[in-house]
Motif scaffolding. Structure first.
Motif, short mmCIF file in Angstrom:
data_model
loop_
_atom_site.label_atom_id
_atom_site.label_comp_id
_atom_site.label_asym_id
_atom_site.label_seq_id
_atom_site.Cartn_x
_atom_site.Cartn_y
_atom_site.Cartn_z
N ILE A 233 0.84 -1.20 0.00
CA ILE A 233 0.00 0.00 0.00
C ILE A 233 0.87 1.25 0.00
CG2 ILE A 233 -1.70 1.32 1.33
CD1 ILE A 233 -2.81 -1.34 2.35
N VAL A 234 1.99 1.19 0.71
CA VAL A 234 2.92 2.31 0.82
C VAL A 234 4.31 1.86 0.40
CG1 VAL A 234 4.16 3.68 2.56
CG2 VAL A 234 1.68 3.64 2.58
N GLU A 235 5.10 2.78 -0.12
CA GLU A 235 6.50 2.47 -0.42
C GLU A 235 7.38 3.65 -0.03
OE1 GLU A 235 6.86 1.62 -4.55
OE2 GLU A 235 6.65 3.71 -5.19
N ARG A 236 8.60 3.33 0.32
CA ARG A 236 9.60 4.36 0.62
C ARG A 236 10.39 4.60 -0.66
NH1 ARG A 236 15.05 4.24 2.89
NH2 ARG A 236 15.51 6.20 3.96
N GLU A 237 10.32 5.82 -1.14
CA GLU A 237 10.94 6.17 -2.41
C GLU A 237 12.25 6.91 -2.17
OE1 GLU A 237 9.30 8.13 -6.58
OE2 GLU A 237 8.58 8.92 -4.67
#
Length: 458
Positions: free
Chosen positions: A283-287
Motif C-alpha cells: 500500500i505504501v512504499e519508501r521512495e
C-alpha cells in the motif's frame, strides 16, 4: 467478466501442469487483484475441485472440504458423512491416483479456524499428497499471513511448494482494456482511482465519464468502493486507526518521516513499524532518488501511497466522509474536480515510467527507472544503466498547454546537477505531455534526438 492479460501467470501454471509430478503451488496477492479469476481461467477444460475457505469454524471447513471432494468423485456418502479429519481427506486423494487441480481459495481463513493448519497440511503433503498426482493450489489475499504462515522460512510448509507466484496489479496498459476506445485522459483518470485492480474497474460503467462513475460508484454510501479501503485495513490490521492517520497524512502530501510523525502524533519507532507493515501490504512504499548508492543508509527517503485506489480514497473520500454520509455528494465532487489535475500529475509520472520500460529500445536497456530530487530540484523520471554509463532524463507534464522548449532547456540544466556515472556519460532526453508539444519543441526534438510522448503514444 472481463479477463485481462495474465499471460505470464497462465504460462507458468500450464508449464507446471504439464509436469506429471505432484505440485504444490502458492498464489498470493492483494484482495480483488484477480487470483480467483486467474485460477478459473487455468482450470477450464481440466479436471478440478475448487474449495473456497470462509470465516467459519474448523468443523464447518472440514465438512465443506469433504463435500467438495465427494462431489467431484461422485460419492454421495462422503458428501453426507464427511472426513473424520484432514488426514483422512489427504489419504483419500492419494488413493484415488487421479491427476486433477485442487484449488483452495482464501487459505488464510482455513488457518484462522485452526492455527495448526499449516502443520497439518505439511504432514498431509509429506505423507500423502506428495505421493499422489494432485495439482494443489493454495490461494490467499492476506499477504502478511501467506508470507509468514505459508512462504516464510519458519513456516511448516516451507520447502514443500513446487512453485509460487505473487499476483500483482495489472499495468496501466492492461487496464486500458476496460476502457477500450476511450482517449488517454479518460483511461488515466480511471486508472488514478481503480489502479491495477480488475475488480475496481468492473465497478465502473464504460458509458459514464470519470466524474459520473465517481458519483455513482465511489462517493455514494452503500457502493462497494465507498468503504473498500476501510474494510481491507480493518481485516488486515490490529490497530487500523494508526494506519488511517498515516495514510491520510501521506495522501495530503506529508512524505518525510519526521513530518509524518509531527502530523500524526505517532512516535517515530511506531511510525516506522506501521509504515513497514503498510509496505509489506503493498500500500505504501519508501521512495529514494534513483541515483542513491547506499539506499539503506539514505536519509532522503520519502513515503508515498503506491496503491492508486488507497491514494485516491484517503485524499478525497476519507476526509469528507461526514458530508458523504449526509448525501452531499455534489459538493465533494465539485472539490474533487478542482483538485484532480494536481493528483493526476503524480499518476501520470508513474504511468510514464511504465511507458519508458515498454519503449526501452528507443533509448538503452535500463537497469532501473525512478525519480530524482535534491533540495531545490527534481526530475520526474530517470533511467540508468551503470554498465553502459548511460542515463535518461525525462520530464512529465500534465498540463493543458503544449510543452515548449523552455521545459526541455530547464530539464537539461537540472541534469547537470545529477551526480551519477563516469566521465563522458551518455545522456538521453525524453518529454511526456498530456496535450502535445509546440512546433519549436518538435523541431528541437528532431534535431537533438529527444523522444516525445503525447499521452502514452510516441
Amino acid at each position: 467478466m472481463v479477463f485481462v492479460n495474465r499471460k505470464r501467470e497462465l504460462i507458468f501454471l500450464e508449464d507446471k501442469w504439464r509436469d506429471p509430478k505432484p505440485q504444490l503451488i502458492v498464489l498470493w496477492g492483494k484482495r480483488r487483484v484477480g487470483k480467483t479469476e486467474l485460477v478459473k481461467q487455468f482450470v477450464k477444460g481440466k479436471p478440478h475441485v475448487y474449495f473456497l475457505s470462509e470465516s467459519v469454524n474448523e468443523v464447518e471447513q472440514l465438512r465443506r472440504f469433504s463435500h467438495a471432494i465427494g462431489s467431484y468423485f461422485g460419492e454421495p456418502l462422503l458428501q453426507a458423512r464427511g472426513f473424520a479429519d484432514w488426514e483422512e481427506g489427504f489419504r483419500y486423494v492419494r488413493d484415488k491416483k487421479q491427476r486433477f487441480v485442487f484449488a483452495i481459495d482464501e487459505f488464510p481463513y482455513l488457518i484462522e479456524s485452526n492455527r495448526a493448519i499449516p502443520s497439518i497440511f505439511q504432514k498431509g503433503w509429506d505423507e500423502y499428497l506428495s505421493k499422489s498426482h494432485v495439482f494443489l493450489i493454495l490461494l490467499g489475499s492476506s499477504i502478511s499471513m501467506m508470507e509468514t504462515e505459508v512462504l516464510g522460512y519458519r513456516a511448516p510448509l516451507y520447502g514443500r511448494r513446487t512453485g509460487q507466484w505473487r499476483v500483482d496489479p495489472i499495468t496501466f496498459e492492461q487496464a486500458g482494456s476496460f476502457r477500450k476506445g476511450k482517449p488517454f485522459e479518460d483511461r488515466l483518470m480511471h486508472y488514478a482511482v481503480a489502479g491495477g485492480i480488475p475488480a475496481y474497474w468492473l465497478q465502473f460503467s464504460k458509458e459514464k465519464d470519470i466524474f459520473r462513475n465517481l458519483k455513482d460508484h465511489v462517493l455514494k454510501k452503500g457502493e462497494m468502493l465507498y468503504e473498500e479501503a476501510e474494510l481491507i485495513l480493518t481485516e488486515e490490521l490490529r490497530e487500523p486507526r494508526h494506519y488511517f492517520a498515516l495514510l491520510q497524512a501521506i495522501s495530503q502530501g506529508t512524505r518525510k518521516l519526521s513530518e509524518i510523525v509531527n502530523a500524526t502524533g505517532i512516535t517515530q519507532p511506531m511510525a516506522n513499524k506501521y509504515l513497514g507493515v503498510l509496505s509489506d501490504l503493498k500500500i505504501v512504499e519508501r521512495e529514494l532518488p534513483i541515483t542513491e548508492e547506499k539506499p539503506l543508509k539514505s536519509k532522503k527517503g520519502l513515503y508515498r501511497i503506491s496503491d492508486e485506489f488507497f491514494h485516491f480514497w484517503f485524499r478525497f473520500v476519507f476526509p469528507r466522509r461526514g458530508e458523504l454520509e449526509m448525501d452531499r455528494i455534489d459538493q465533494v465532487l465539485s472539490d474533487i474536480k478542482k483538485a484532480i489535475p494536481q493528483h493526476l500529475s503524480s499518476v501520470y509520472e508513474k504511468v510514464a515510467s511504465e511507458i519508458l520500460w515498454k519503449n526501452m529500445d528507443k533509448f538503452f536497456p535500463f537497469t532501473a527507472v525512478g525519480r530524482w530530487w535534491e533540495r531545490n530540484a527534481e526530475i520526474d523520471a530517470i533511467g540508468i544503466n551503470p554498465d553502459l554509463n548511460s542515463i535518461l532524463f525525462c520530464e512529465v507534464k500534465w498540463s493543458e498547454r503544449p510543452v515548449g522548449t523552455d521545459v526541455y532547456e530547464a530539464l537539461k540544466e537540472k541534469a547537470k546537477l545529477v551526480e551519477w556515472g563516469k566521465k563522458k556519460r551518455k545522456e538521453f532526453y525524453s518529454l511526456f505531455s498530456k496535450t502535445g508539444f509546440t512546433d519549436a519543441m518538435v523541431q528541437a526534438a528532431s534535431r537533438e534526438g529527444v523522444i516525445l510522448f503525447k499521452g502514452d503514444s510516441l
